[in-house]
Structures are given as C-alpha cells and as structure tokens.
Scaffold this active site. Structure first.
Site, PDB file in Angstrom:
ATOM      1  CB  SER A 279      -0.938  -0.054   1.199  1.00  0.00           C
ATOM      2  OG  SER A 279      -2.040   0.781   1.019  1.00  0.00           O
ATOM      3  CG  ASP A 501      -6.486  -2.665  -4.019  1.00  0.00           C
ATOM      4  OD1 ASP A 501      -7.227  -2.105  -3.178  1.00  0.00           O
ATOM      5  OD2 ASP A 501      -5.274  -2.855  -3.822  1.00  0.00           O
ATOM      6  CG  HIS A 530      -5.377  -2.886   0.051  1.00  0.00           C
ATOM      7  ND1 HIS A 530      -4.857  -2.288  -1.067  1.00  0.00           N
ATOM      8  CD2 HIS A 530      -4.756  -2.290   1.101  1.00  0.00           C
ATOM      9  CE1 HIS A 530      -3.967  -1.377  -0.721  1.00  0.00           C
ATOM     10  NE2 HIS A 530      -3.883  -1.369   0.585  1.00  0.00           N
TER      11      HIS A 530
END
Length: 595
Positions: A279, A501, A530
């Site tokens: 991320s 996502d 995710h």
C-alpha cells in the site's frame, strides 16, 4: 487516502487512501500493524479505488485542480526533492555512521507484545537530513533471524505495511507462518516503526480520548451545517498537529521515510536493500528506488499506489472514493446472491435499502451507545479492503435489523482499543500526506469536486474528504512530489495488484509499471482484496517466493486467477466485543466521522 487505515489492516501483508489510510498485513489471520483510526472525531490508515480507478486523463471532477500535464509544466524541477543536495549529503553521513554503529538487538519491550524469539533495537536518524549532525530521533526495529542454514541465507528482508502511520514491528512474527517459511528460511525478517509512529519519536494532533470518542456520524449526503462543522474540525485538527508535535512535524514526510530506509539498510549491514512494501509502502519504496537505485537488491510492491506527481495525494483520494463505490457494489451483489442465508434482499438494490435502513436507525439511536453511522460506515469500508469481512459484515447487519445489535457492536467497535496508538497513526497519516504535496487551499474547490463525485460515488466520498481536509488548512510548507522513474542501476522489481482493489486502484499499478521498464506486474484477476502476499492465492505467493529467493521475475506481466469467492460461514460473528480472526483481516478503515 483512507487506506485501510493501515495495513494492519489490509491484505496479506499489506496507502492510505483515506486516502483511506494505506496499509496491509500478511494474510494469516493476525494483524501486522496497529489499525489506523476508525472513528476520528476531528478528522481522521486503508492504505487504497465505476472505472477501476485512475484514468489516464484527469477525471472531470478534478478539473479545478489542474491536469497531470499542467502539474508537470508548473513544476519543472519535479524530479529534484526539496533541499535535495544538502539532504542527499546528509543521508550519506547518516548511513556511514549507522553502518559503523550497527543495531544492538536485545529483548523487546513488553509494550511491543512480541514473541520471545523476536529481538528489538533502534537506529538513529537525523530529524532533518540537511543537518545530519543536528537533532536525531530513534526508530524502533524488530528482527527474527533466518531459520535456514547459513550457506543459504540472503540477508535482511525489510517490510513496511503502509499507512502512512502503520508500524511493521510485528512483521518478524510472520516468519513462523506456513505461507512465509520458505522466505523466512533465507532471510532475516525485519520490521520497524517509521518516524513518528509508535515509539519512533511519536507525533500527535489531538487528545487520544477526544479522538476515540464515539458514536460518530457519517451521512452520505451531508447538510450544509454538517459540512461547516467538518471544515471547523479540519482547521482545529491542523492547528492541533502543530501545537502538540512542534517543529518535528514538518519532517514527517515520504522523502524522509525513504531516506530513513537507507540508513536502516546501512545499520543492518546490508550493501543493498531487499524490501517488501504494501500500500503506502509501495509509494515510499518507489521513491527510495528513484533516490537510491544502486542500493536496491530486490523490491516487492504489493497493492500499488499511483506515484504520478499530480496524483499525490489529492487526486489519488478522488480515485479511491470512486473505486470504493465499485467494491461496495461488489459486496451488495454478493450479499444478494446469498439472500437465503442473510435475508438482506435478493437484489443489490434491496441490500442497499437494508443498509440504509440500519443507518437511519443508528442515526436516531446508536447501538449500545457506541456505534453510530460513522462506525457502521467504517465497518463496511473494511469489507471493501478484504473479502474476509464479507460474511461477518452481512451477518452483523442482518442481526441488527432483526433486533440483535451485539454482532454489529462487536464488528464496528475500535479494533485495537488503544486510543493512543489510533490517534498517533492518524496524526502520522495526516502529517505525511499534508507535508508531501500541494492540496487545494479553498474549501469551495473541495466542495465542488466532491459534490460532483458524490453523485457517482456516495459511499466513501465525504468520509475521505473529512479525513484529508486538514491538508487544506495545513500551516506548514510542503514538498514537491518526486517524479518516480527507473534510474541507472535499478534491478527488476516485482509489482502485485488486484484488478478490483479499492484502496489502491489497479490503474496505479499500471502507472508505476510504465515508469519502471524493468518491472514485472503480477495481476490477480477479478479480485479486490487489498494486499496479496501471504494470502490464499498460491499462484501469487509462488511468484513472490521465486523472486525473493532467486531474483527471477515472471516476465513483464503475469496474471493469476482470482482467489475463491467468499462463502457464508456457519458460525455467526462472535459477540465477545472482539473481531473474528480473518485471513488477511483488515483493521480499521481510518474513516473520519463526526459526532
């Protein structure tokens, strides 16, 4: 970005896209990082994104902020970080000193709550790299040694779960999980808390008790009075960050996170860095690769933030809100297919009506005096991060509508229960995003663009605004986002992305892939969880293991079939007040919310 409020939070190991706060955890059922705030009362981790996200051309609703082309033309020195020359020299000095000192690993403090085989230490980094001999801060580091024979060991593998604001201190504990044992036999697993996070010179913007106050409200169609209150709270929160943290606040940035990573590399005795970032960790990992290409050994970017300078961070948040709308629709279709189990409605429209009925009821009377519409929204944003939340979310909603609020209270309550950690995570998130880049300074611009966006994507838009609005009133300067690119000496890197996502829309992975011609992009098709590494997709995990162990990539592109669709589970959500252990379970969403 409201990234799942942090990857302790997201997928397997997995910006924040509060943006939703961006982060993730190895998909093993245990959180990797403390979840970001789930109900900031002033303004709030996960984190990342109907189009799947970032279109090549600027979306219509972003016109007032400028197109990518105009942003580049307005910033001719885009590739040069602010104070680049002095700070580059400062990194060299700090890394040389760190290499000479090393890290004295010993027993971990009890506050870290780590197993006895994990060892902890600290690394000293300059607060301001332009003054490497000035004030230093200490970053906490954790490590477990590789389990395999010495002849097969490959050094340290450093992990960051995202955020901004997430700690990776628990990462070494994943070495004992089945999905990581091959890698853990070859590498020392190293985690750390970035600057400002946890015990690493923590920052704060608000009293933790005030930050954790519940219930909160989260209307998808806010009134003018609600928006005025949101603006006032954003202003107060930005002032609180400066008041409570002081001069150090300006140095909580992505550029400094990347520089700190190079000092950590040196302190670990590594000539070149092996790194997995999830991320938000993909963004500062990409910045690191641009600043220090010859210091990279291998890098895995899991659930990729769009690094375009014009995307950081305002436009990424707009894209994220649109992508969450699509994932929200995915969940409603799934719940409708299982109407015989949940009785929420046989069509997505009827499931939406059931959710709105619950929200209306909670607006009048919060469940248990603790769960209002803000907490409800936060719980269902988590379902956008990870399929593992689909069944618990559906069961909790169904039970509440039938008169039993306990499962919803258990699901929507703050995951960590640690107000200090939650407030700290949110403060770091805000500082990084506000310090990193320019934001629109006029509320009229935010209001106009997000009002237009909310017509298409009402589920997440205004919560994302509330989380990021302090940046409109940020009283400090900001950096110029780096123009991430492949520079001489950078070896092939591996990118992982799920097509659906929401926290880090798939278009962001394609954008970074195009910027790094030697990169390999592995796509999990028709999936939206995710954070991929360590999850249930064996195809993805094999490609990561092969790359980390041998350096071989699967070519310029590769794809994996989606993980199995979630199935209703026989057991209901526990009513103990704790969330169920979920594979890759997200933590909080970082949704702001207002009382």
């Amino acid at each position: 970005m409201r990234a799942a409020a942090l990857y302790g939070i997201l997928g397997p190991l997995s910006l924040s896209l509060a943006m939703t706060a961006l982060l993730a955890t190895p998909a093993t059922g245990r959180p990797l990082a403390a979840p970001p705030p789930t109900h900031p009362t002033a303004v709030a981790a996960a984190g990342p994104p109907a189009p799947t996200a970032v279109a090549a051309a600027a979306p219509a609703w972003t016109a007032s902020f400028g197109s990518p082309a105009s942003a580049v033309l307005a910033s001719p020195a885009l590739a040069v970080p602010r104070g680049g020359a002095a700070e580059a020299r400062g990194v060299i000095v700090a890394a040389r000193e760190a290499a000479a000192r090393g890290i004295a690993f010993g027993r971990c403090p009890s506050s870290e709550e780590l197993s006895s085989d994990v060892r902890c230490g600290t690394v000293s980094v300059p607060l301001n790299y332009a003054r490497p001999h000035g004030k230093h801060i200490r970053l906490t580091v954790s490590r477990v040694r590789a389990s395999g024979p010495k002849a097969r060991r490959q050094g340290a593998l450093v992990y960051n779960p995202g955020g901004p604001g997430a700690s990776g201190m628990t990462f070494p504990e994943y070495a004992a999980e089945d999905g990581f044992r091959k890698t853990a036999a070859a590498y020392d697993f190293v985690g750390y808390a970035p600057r400002g996070v946890g015990r690493s010179a923590p920052v704060s913007c608000q009293r933790p008790a005030a930050f954790a106050k519940t219930p909160t409200s989260s209307p998808q169609h806010p009134s003018a009075a609600y928006l005025r209150a949101m603006v006032a709270r954003a202003r107060a929160y930005a002032r609180g960050c400066v008041r409570r943290t002081g001069a150090a606040l300006r140095h909580i940035t992505t550029l400094n996170n990347a520089r700190d990573l190079d000092v950590l590399r040196a302190a670990l005795g590594e000539k070149r860095l092996t790194f997995v970032g999830a991320s938000y960790g993909t963004y500062y990992g990409a910045v690191y690769a641009t600043l220090f290409p010859r210091h990279v050994r291998r890098m895995v970017f899991d659930s990729v933030v769009n690094p375009g300078p014009w995307q950081i961070w305002y436009r990424n948040n707009l894209d994220q809100s649109l992508a969450f709308e699509r994932r929200w629709a995915d969940w409603r279709r799934w719940a409708a297919r299982h109407h015989a189990v949940y009785h929420l409605g046989a069509t997505p429209a009827r499931v939406l009506a059931a959710y709105r009925k619950a929200a209306h009821r909670l607006a009048r009377k919060p469940a248990g005096g603790r769960v209002g519409t803000g907490e409800l929204q936060d719980a269902f944003v988590r379902a956008g991060y990870n399929d593992a939340y689909w069944d618990p979310s559906a069961r909790a909603l169904a039970a509440y509508l039938r008169g039993n609020p306990r499962p919803l209270i258990a699901l929507a309550a703050s995951e960590s229960g640690d107000a200090v950690a939650d407030e700290n995570a949110n403060a770091v998130y805000t500082a990084v995003e506000c310090n990193d880049a320019p934001w629109p300074r006029r509320w009229a611009s935010w209001n106009r663009e997000n009002t237009a966006l909310a017509r298409r994507a009402p589920f997440e838009t205004w919560d994302n605004v509330a989380m990021n609005l302090p940046c409109a009133y940020w009283p400090l300067g900001h950096d110029t986002p780096m123009d991430v690119t492949a520079r001489p000496g950078l070896p092939p890197v591996l990118l992982l992305a799920a097509e659906r996502d929401a926290a880090t829309p798939y278009a962001g992975a394609k954008a970074l892939w195009r910027r790094l011609p030697g990169a390999s992009l592995v796509t999990e098709r028709k999936a939206g969880t995710h954070g991929l590494w360590g999850g249930p997709n064996a195809c993805v995990n094999r490609k990561v293991d092969t790359y980390l162990l041998t350096g071989r990539t699967p070519g310029r592109t590769a794809s994996c079939a989606p993980r199995p669709a979630p199935e209703p589970r026989p057991a209901p959500v526990p009513e103990s007040g704790k969330q169920p252990a979920l594979p890759g379970g997200p933590g909080g969403s970082g949704a702001p919310g207002m009382p």
